[in-house]
Scaffold this motif. Structure first.
Motif, PDB file in Angstrom:
ATOM      1  N   LEU A 202      86.882  26.830  -8.775  1.00 55.62           N
ATOM      2  CA  LEU A 202      86.290  26.982 -10.107  1.00 55.62           C
ATOM      3  C   LEU A 202      85.108  26.056 -10.304  1.00 55.62           C
ATOM      4  O   LEU A 202      84.230  26.316 -11.091  1.00 55.62           O
ATOM      5  N   CYS A 203      85.106  24.953  -9.575  1.00 54.28           N
ATOM      6  CA  CYS A 203      84.034  23.986  -9.743  1.00 54.28           C
ATOM      7  C   CYS A 203      83.066  24.026  -8.572  1.00 54.28           C
ATOM      8  O   CYS A 203      82.382  23.064  -8.285  1.00 54.28           O
ATOM      9  N   GLU A 206      81.572  21.100  -5.577  1.00 56.76           N
ATOM     10  CA  GLU A 206      81.428  19.733  -6.031  1.00 56.76           C
ATOM     11  C   GLU A 206      82.765  19.004  -6.150  1.00 56.76           C
ATOM     12  O   GLU A 206      82.820  17.801  -6.172  1.00 56.76           O
ATOM     13  N   SER A 207      83.863  19.747  -6.284  1.00 55.24           N
ATOM     14  CA  SER A 207      85.156  19.099  -6.451  1.00 55.24           C
ATOM     15  C   SER A 207      85.662  18.657  -5.089  1.00 55.24           C
ATOM     16  O   SER A 207      86.231  19.429  -4.335  1.00 55.24           O
ATOM     17  N   GLU A 208      85.421  17.378  -4.766  1.00 57.73           N
ATOM     18  CA  GLU A 208      85.672  16.893  -3.418  1.00 57.73           C
ATOM     19  C   GLU A 208      87.164  16.738  -3.142  1.00 57.73           C
ATOM     20  O   GLU A 208      87.626  16.988  -2.040  1.00 57.73           O
ATOM     21  N   PRO A 294      73.508  20.956 -19.822  1.00 54.59           N
ATOM     22  CA  PRO A 294      73.780  21.237 -18.404  1.00 54.59           C
ATOM     23  C   PRO A 294      74.506  20.105 -17.685  1.00 54.59           C
ATOM     24  O   PRO A 294      75.299  20.346 -16.771  1.00 54.59           O
ATOM     25  N   LEU A 295      74.252  18.859 -18.107  1.00 55.02           N
ATOM     26  CA  LEU A 295      74.895  17.717 -17.466  1.00 55.02           C
ATOM     27  C   LEU A 295      76.329  17.516 -17.945  1.00 55.02           C
ATOM     28  O   LEU A 295      77.077  16.729 -17.354  1.00 55.02           O
ATOM     29  N   ARG A 296      76.705  18.207 -19.020  1.00 59.67           N
ATOM     30  CA  ARG A 296      78.091  18.137 -19.520  1.00 59.67           C
ATOM     31  C   ARG A 296      78.762  19.510 -19.460  1.00 59.67           C
ATOM     32  O   ARG A 296      79.766  19.758 -20.123  1.00 59.67           O
ATOM     33  N   SER A 297      78.219  20.400 -18.639  1.00 57.02           N
ATOM     34  CA  SER A 297      78.786  21.742 -18.489  1.00 57.02           C
ATOM     35  C   SER A 297      80.227  21.681 -18.017  1.00 57.02           C
ATOM     36  O   SER A 297      80.603  20.802 -17.232  1.00 57.02           O
ATOM     37  N   HIS A 298      81.059  22.628 -18.490  1.00 53.69           N
ATOM     38  CA  HIS A 298      82.471  22.666 -18.090  1.00 53.69           C
ATOM     39  C   HIS A 298      82.624  22.878 -16.584  1.00 53.69           C
ATOM     40  O   HIS A 298      83.659  22.568 -16.008  1.00 53.69           O
ATOM     41  N   ARG A 300      81.040  21.266 -14.307  1.00 51.31           N
ATOM     42  CA  ARG A 300      80.958  19.975 -13.621  1.00 51.31           C
ATOM     43  C   ARG A 300      82.315  19.304 -13.646  1.00 51.31           C
ATOM     44  O   ARG A 300      82.938  19.196 -14.704  1.00 51.31           O
ATOM     45  N   PRO A 301      82.830  18.814 -12.499  1.00 49.82           N
ATOM     46  CA  PRO A 301      84.085  18.072 -12.509  1.00 49.82           C
ATOM     47  C   PRO A 301      83.982  16.828 -13.389  1.00 49.82           C
ATOM     48  O   PRO A 301      82.959  16.137 -13.375  1.00 49.82           O
ATOM     49  N   LYS A 302      85.019  16.551 -14.167  1.00 46.50           N
ATOM     50  CA  LYS A 302      84.980  15.417 -15.101  1.00 46.50           C
ATOM     51  C   LYS A 302      84.718  14.097 -14.387  1.00 46.50           C
ATOM     52  O   LYS A 302      84.031  13.227 -14.910  1.00 46.50           O
ATOM     53  N   LYS A 303      85.258  13.956 -13.185  1.00 45.55           N
ATOM     54  CA  LYS A 303      85.116  12.685 -12.474  1.00 45.55           C
ATOM     55  C   LYS A 303      83.720  12.485 -11.897  1.00 45.55           C
ATOM     56  O   LYS A 303      83.408  11.407 -11.397  1.00 45.55           O
ATOM     57  N   LEU A 304      82.862  13.513 -11.960  1.00 49.93           N
ATOM     58  CA  LEU A 304      81.504  13.402 -11.420  1.00 49.93           C
ATOM     59  C   LEU A 304      80.434  13.318 -12.503  1.00 49.93           C
ATOM     60  O   LEU A 304      79.243  13.364 -12.202  1.00 49.93           O
TER      61      LEU A 304
END
Length: 624
Positions: A202-203, A206-208, A294-298, A300-304
């Motif tokens: 879903l992410c 980027e979701s490492e 865009p920098l707070r888009s859902h 984007r993983p919260k931890k990043l």
């Protein structure tokens, strides 16, 4: 059609922080180009960058298409991969041919292609202008643009052979060599799919870590997903974002002022887990909403999430403070981008990007040539004081790009200016494309929006398409812009086409281009640095493949040591004076002087964008 300049400008700047070079990518995509810019250059990067700049967005109905007609009844992901493999055409979105249906970018494998679907794709030319040439009886078909390719049968076949030279194994690599290495295999892209046969991320990529939803909730209990409750102006599109569960008090929004809830007075004291993004602007414009979203888009993983520090000359009003109080990790402080102390308090030494907003109110309105004067001086000031800071900015007039990150006696920049003159004489619509700050995505011109409006006459979907791509708008079932970096562990993939297959068969992502950084000697591009981890100071985390010149061979650590030694030994008296001054200011601010990068301001790398690369383009270490 209506285009709001602030919406696009701030969205492009924000996306540049997430996907380096995306402003250049979009600018080149919107301009009509022959794809022949740089084809006479002796430098490889200019030839490949110029050729791929000819890619544009086109559309065609699936039932009328030779590119996509064979994939009726197949999944979108399957169609995108095989069309690229066969024709070097990148299918990036669709629209159901029903009134009121929205464009969807990469709707994923659950979308089954229908004859009535409108297909949106990246290519050098639209299908109607393409000649289909059988490159080899046992190979796939390829296409040549009849309107853009050189005249004459010989030139056309030469272009065709370059495009069609697909090679599953790189030159000099035998089947036996591959068997001995035992590289991992890449799964096939399924024609159709059911929900149990594949795991869709879903992410994106980027979701490492394999974080579960419960893990995220435990670590970030103060965050929720929702639509921003306060819009700064009428007409904003509702976009799903990471928000605060409880609105933040106004006193906690000011970065450098301690309050009862927080005692911190500079960025360093906050000890954030991710590097910050600094935005330097004259005043708190409502358009900054399109930078934050865009920098707070859902997606984007919260931890990043990167902290955002807004540096204003004047204190923002209550409406603006209310708007940012619902977003996590967004701060403001009063100060000037021309003041060293303010930049140090904002955390410039550890910031990932420094975004300089064009000084529209103080720039000269009398003359076009002076339209960007104050912005240029501010960017140059930051560049001279902190040469390793990654500065992103926007200017009004494209010709002024030659003054961005200016170095006196830069022979390579001088040679680029001669190249620009040649491209202008040849009638190029985007003659400034080889300017190094533009190629690297550090600067773009608002005049690119003119091209967006012109093209909207012919492509009425284009404004909607770009708004979706940049995250200004949302569409149900549509994908989002993302990026991954090629590491040493990924080099077994070898080519862009195999990466396309790997992404399509695992996360169902669709690659659209490459951002590449190469080491630079000052006169020509020599090679890409051996390892990004060894070159963090020199290249801000960029990297590349092994050296291509024997004189620079040796272990990465030896090479780095040699470069740093030469760099510091050749510091000019002026540079040494600047270093001393900045360190003195850091001392008065109580900041450790070791955090300042003392390196030279000489160029050590060049970066550029490759739009829709060919299937057989070799990947390099550090490619984004």
């Amino acid at each position: 059609h209506v285009v709001c300049e602030d919406e696009f400008k701030y969205a492009l700047l924000a996306n540049n922080c997430l996907c380096p070079g995306i402003s250049t990518f979009v600018t080149l995509l919107l301009h009509t180009s022959r794809g022949q810019e740089g084809n006479t250059s002796h430098e490889e990067w200019q030839r490949i960058y110029g050729k791929c700049s000819g890619n544009e967005i086109y559309h065609i109905r699936l039932g009328d298409s030779k590119f996509f007609g064979d994939y009726e009844g197949k999944s979108f992901t399957f169609a995108s991969f095989h069309a690229h493999r066969k024709y070097s055409v990148s299918l990036v979105g669709i629209q159901r041919d029903v009134q009121g249906n929205k464009i969807q970018l990469n709707p994923g494998p659950r979308h089954i292609m229908r004859k009535s679907d409108i297909c949106f794709y990246l290519n050098i030319s639209k299908e109607e202008n393409s000649a289909f040439i059988l490159a080899h009886p046992n190979h796939d078909t390829t296409t040549v643009d009849r309107t853009k390719s050189p005249s004459g049968q010989e030139k056309s076949s030469r272009v065709a052979s370059v495009i069609a030279n697909y090679c599953f194994f790189p030159q000099g690599l035998s089947v036996q060599t591959l068997e001995s290495v035992k590289r991992p295999s890449i799964g096939q892209v399924p024609a159709t799919i059911d929900s149990s046969s594949i795991r869709i991320s879903l992410c994106g990529s980027e979701s490492e870590d394999d974080y579960t939803e419960a893990d995220v909730e435990r670590e970030f209990p103060e965050y929720v997903c929702g639509f921003p409750p306060v819009a700064p102006y009428v007409g904003t599109s509702p976009t799903l974002c990471h928000l605060m569960r409880e609105k933040r008090p106004f006193c906690c929004l000011q970065l450098d002022a301690s309050c009862v809830h927080c005692r911190h007075q500079n960025a360093r004291e906050y000890n954030w887990r991710n590097p910050a993004i600094i935005v330097a602007a004259e005043h708190a414009s409502s358009g900054l909403y399109n930078f934050i979203v865009p920098l707070r888009s859902h997606a984007r993983p919260k931890k990043l999430l990167n902290p955002i520090v807004l540096l204003f000359s004047k204190e923002p009003d209550v409406t603006f403070k209310t708007m940012i109080s619902f977003f996590p990790l967004v701060f403001w402080m009063r100060g000037s981008m021309d003041c060293i102390e303010d930049l140090l308090r904002a955390g410039i030494n550890s910031a990932e990007n420094v975004v300089v907003v064009n000084k529209e109110t103080s720039n000269s309105r009398e003359e076009d040539t002076l339209a960007d004067c104050n912005t240029i001086v501010s960017v140059q000031t930051i560049f001279r004081l902190f040469p390793k800071a990654n500065i992103l900015t926007e200017i009004s007039h494209a010709p002024n790009m030659r003054f961005m990150q200016f170095r006196p006696d830069d022979l390579y920049a001088l040679s680029i200016s001669k190249q620009e003159k040649k491209e202008r004489e040849r009638g190029s619509n985007i003659y400034y494309m080889f300017r190094l700050p533009f190629a690297a995505g550090n600067v773009f011109s608002a005049s690119m929006l003119d091209a967006l409006l012109y093209q909207a006459f012919v492509k009425d979907y284009l404004i909607t398409f770009v708004r979706l791509l940049l995250g200004i708008d949302m569409s149900v079932g549509s994908g989002h812009l993302s990026s991954i970096r090629i590491t040493k562990e990924d080099l077994w993939i070898r080519t862009y086409g195999r990466l396309y297959q790997k992404l399509c068969s695992t996360s169902c992502d669709i690659p659209i281009g490459i951002y590449r950084t190469q080491y630079h000697s000052g006169t020509e591009a020599l090679f890409t640095p051996p390892c990004p981890t060894y070159f963090t100071e020199l290249t801000r985390g960029e990297g590349g493949d092994k050296p291509k010149k024997s004189i620079m061979m040796g272990s990465p650590m030896q090479l780095l040591s040699l470069l740093l030694k030469n760099e510091n030994r050749n510091l000019t008296p002026e540079r040494q004076e600047i270093i001393q001054m900045v360190k003195c200011r850091m001392q008065t601010q109580g900041l450790p002087q070791t955090e300042y990068n003392e390196g030279s301001d000489k160029r050590s790398t060049i970066s550029y964008v490759i739009i829709n690369p060919s299937y057989d383009l070799k990947l390099e270490l550090g490619d984004v």
